[in-house]
Motif scaffolding. Sequence first.
Motif, PDB file in Angstrom:
ATOM      1  N   ARG A  93      32.944  60.800  41.427  1.00  0.00           N
ATOM      2  CA  ARG A  93      33.959  61.654  42.075  1.00  0.00           C
ATOM      3  C   ARG A  93      35.275  61.662  41.316  1.00  0.00           C
ATOM      4  NH1 ARG A  93      35.109  61.176  48.566  1.00  0.00           N
ATOM      5  NH2 ARG A  93      36.873  62.573  48.719  1.00  0.00           N
ATOM      6  N   PHE A  94      35.688  60.491  40.791  1.00  0.00           N
ATOM      7  CA  PHE A  94      36.990  60.388  40.135  1.00  0.00           C
ATOM      8  C   PHE A  94      36.903  60.285  38.613  1.00  0.00           C
ATOM      9  CE2 PHE A  94      37.805  58.917  44.471  1.00  0.00           C
ATOM     10  CZ  PHE A  94      38.841  59.763  44.808  1.00  0.00           C
ATOM     11  N   GLY A  95      35.693  60.215  38.071  1.00  0.00           N
ATOM     12  CA  GLY A  95      35.531  60.154  36.624  1.00  0.00           C
ATOM     13  C   GLY A  95      36.110  58.902  35.998  1.00  0.00           C
ATOM     14  N   VAL A  96      35.905  57.758  36.671  1.00  0.00           N
ATOM     15  CA  VAL A  96      36.427  56.489  36.168  1.00  0.00           C
ATOM     16  C   VAL A  96      35.296  55.466  36.092  1.00  0.00           C
ATOM     17  CG1 VAL A  96      38.765  56.883  37.040  1.00  0.00           C
ATOM     18  CG2 VAL A  96      37.098  55.742  38.487  1.00  0.00           C
ATOM     19  N   SER A  97      35.587  54.338  35.467  1.00  0.00           N
ATOM     20  CA  SER A  97      34.575  53.303  35.303  1.00  0.00           C
ATOM     21  C   SER A  97      34.356  52.524  36.595  1.00  0.00           C
ATOM     22  CB  SER A  97      34.997  52.323  34.207  1.00  0.00           C
ATOM     23  OG  SER A  97      36.091  51.545  34.656  1.00  0.00           O
ATOM     24  N   ARG A  98      33.215  51.849  36.659  1.00  0.00           N
ATOM     25  CA  ARG A  98      32.910  51.025  37.819  1.00  0.00           C
ATOM     26  C   ARG A  98      33.913  49.872  37.926  1.00  0.00           C
ATOM     27  NH1 ARG A  98      27.378  49.930  40.686  1.00  0.00           N
ATOM     28  NH2 ARG A  98      27.422  52.146  40.368  1.00  0.00           N
ATOM     29  N   THR A  99      34.360  49.355  36.788  1.00  0.00           N
ATOM     30  CA  THR A  99      35.354  48.274  36.800  1.00  0.00           C
ATOM     31  C   THR A  99      36.646  48.741  37.461  1.00  0.00           C
ATOM     32  OG1 THR A  99      34.408  47.345  34.788  1.00  0.00           O
ATOM     33  CG2 THR A  99      36.652  46.668  35.343  1.00  0.00           C
ATOM     34  N   ALA A 100      37.099  49.940  37.111  1.00  0.00           N
ATOM     35  CA  ALA A 100      38.328  50.471  37.709  1.00  0.00           C
ATOM     36  C   ALA A 100      38.154  50.665  39.210  1.00  0.00           C
ATOM     37  CB  ALA A 100      38.704  51.790  37.039  1.00  0.00           C
ATOM     38  N   VAL A 101      36.998  51.176  39.623  1.00  0.00           N
ATOM     39  CA  VAL A 101      36.737  51.373  41.050  1.00  0.00           C
ATOM     40  C   VAL A 101      36.711  50.032  41.768  1.00  0.00           C
ATOM     41  CG1 VAL A 101      34.944  52.069  42.712  1.00  0.00           C
ATOM     42  CG2 VAL A 101      35.563  53.590  40.837  1.00  0.00           C
ATOM     43  N   ARG A 102      36.064  49.042  41.181  1.00  0.00           N
ATOM     44  CA  ARG A 102      35.983  47.724  41.826  1.00  0.00           C
ATOM     45  C   ARG A 102      37.359  47.093  41.994  1.00  0.00           C
ATOM     46  NH1 ARG A 102      30.495  45.361  38.994  1.00  0.00           N
ATOM     47  NH2 ARG A 102      29.081  46.489  40.362  1.00  0.00           N
ATOM     48  N   ARG A 103      38.217  47.255  40.991  1.00  0.00           N
ATOM     49  CA  ARG A 103      39.582  46.714  41.108  1.00  0.00           C
ATOM     50  C   ARG A 103      40.329  47.376  42.260  1.00  0.00           C
ATOM     51  NH1 ARG A 103      41.028  47.028  34.996  1.00  0.00           N
ATOM     52  NH2 ARG A 103      40.067  45.115  34.260  1.00  0.00           N
ATOM     53  N   ALA A 104      40.231  48.691  42.340  1.00  0.00           N
ATOM     54  CA  ALA A 104      40.934  49.426  43.398  1.00  0.00           C
ATOM     55  C   ALA A 104      40.368  49.064  44.774  1.00  0.00           C
ATOM     56  CB  ALA A 104      40.836  50.932  43.150  1.00  0.00           C
ATOM     57  N   LEU A 105      39.052  48.926  44.862  1.00  0.00           N
ATOM     58  CA  LEU A 105      38.431  48.548  46.135  1.00  0.00           C
ATOM     59  C   LEU A 105      38.869  47.144  46.550  1.00  0.00           C
ATOM     60  CD1 LEU A 105      34.847  50.000  45.611  1.00  0.00           C
ATOM     61  CD2 LEU A 105      36.590  50.856  47.187  1.00  0.00           C
ATOM     62  N   ALA A 106      38.991  46.248  45.574  1.00  0.00           N
ATOM     63  CA  ALA A 106      39.444  44.886  45.870  1.00  0.00           C
ATOM     64  C   ALA A 106      40.873  44.919  46.419  1.00  0.00           C
ATOM     65  CB  ALA A 106      39.369  44.012  44.618  1.00  0.00           C
ATOM     66  N   GLN A 107      41.714  45.798  45.879  1.00  0.00           N
ATOM     67  CA  GLN A 107      43.076  45.933  46.400  1.00  0.00           C
ATOM     68  C   GLN A 107      43.041  46.439  47.835  1.00  0.00           C
ATOM     69  OE1 GLN A 107      44.627  48.327  42.968  1.00  0.00           O
ATOM     70  NE2 GLN A 107      46.435  47.046  43.308  1.00  0.00           N
ATOM     71  N   MET A 108      42.169  47.390  48.109  1.00  0.00           N
ATOM     72  CA  MET A 108      42.059  47.927  49.461  1.00  0.00           C
ATOM     73  C   MET A 108      41.545  46.864  50.435  1.00  0.00           C
ATOM     74  SD  MET A 108      40.611  51.756  48.630  1.00  0.00           S
ATOM     75  CE  MET A 108      40.542  52.268  50.351  1.00  0.00           C
ATOM     76  N   GLU A 109      40.618  46.039  49.971  1.00  0.00           N
ATOM     77  CA  GLU A 109      40.126  44.944  50.816  1.00  0.00           C
ATOM     78  C   GLU A 109      41.240  43.933  51.068  1.00  0.00           C
ATOM     79  OE1 GLU A 109      36.656  43.425  48.874  1.00  0.00           O
ATOM     80  OE2 GLU A 109      35.483  45.220  49.314  1.00  0.00           O
ATOM     81  N   GLY A 110      42.031  43.676  50.023  1.00  0.00           N
ATOM     82  CA  GLY A 110      43.134  42.731  50.143  1.00  0.00           C
ATOM     83  C   GLY A 110      44.210  43.180  51.113  1.00  0.00           C
ATOM     84  N   THR A 111      44.376  44.487  51.266  1.00  0.00           N
ATOM     85  CA  THR A 111      45.371  44.997  52.201  1.00  0.00           C
ATOM     86  C   THR A 111      44.791  45.248  53.588  1.00  0.00           C
ATOM     87  OG1 THR A 111      44.994  47.271  51.473  1.00  0.00           O
ATOM     88  CG2 THR A 111      46.787  46.067  50.403  1.00  0.00           C
ATOM     89  N   GLY A 112      43.498  44.945  53.744  1.00  0.00           N
ATOM     90  CA  GLY A 112      42.875  45.055  55.063  1.00  0.00           C
ATOM     91  C   GLY A 112      42.373  46.435  55.430  1.00  0.00           C
TER      92      GLY A 112
END
Length: 148
Positions: free
Chosen positions: A107-126
């Motif tokens: 959907r965003f044309g980015v790597s899985r690593t970039a997506v995982r980092r962003a998802l981890a931030q979202m998990e960290g913020t609840g």
Amino acid sequence: MPEASPRGTYLLIADALRKDIEEGQLKDSPLPSEATLVQAHGVSRNTVRRALNTLESEKLITSVPGAGWRVSRDPIPPLVERLIAVITEDSLAVGDRFPSEANLCERFGVSRTAVRRALAQMEGTGLLATVHGKGRTVLALPTTKEES
């Protein structure tokens, strides 16, 4: 021999440049040269390149052959902000399943690593919760800037 820079120094340099870009200080001029950034931050050229590559992957800057790095004309918001917007755009509610990593990469044309980092931030913020084997679910809805 100079001491090795701490891990993540390139992220601090990227953050400093990102702030200058957001404040409009670098809008119509090229970014400082790699050599200037090396001297200013007291790090290796490789560390500076990692910082610049981070900003390039966020589409904030582009490399212009023979002219150095310049601010992109239409900067794209950081990936984490775009993923948070998915909750609103897809009308997701608390408890709904969040799109898969593969779906987000496409959907965003980015790597899985970039997506995982962003998802981890979202998990960290609840905002998200992960259930191993079942994926991620929406734990809370994002607040808008007006509500803050």
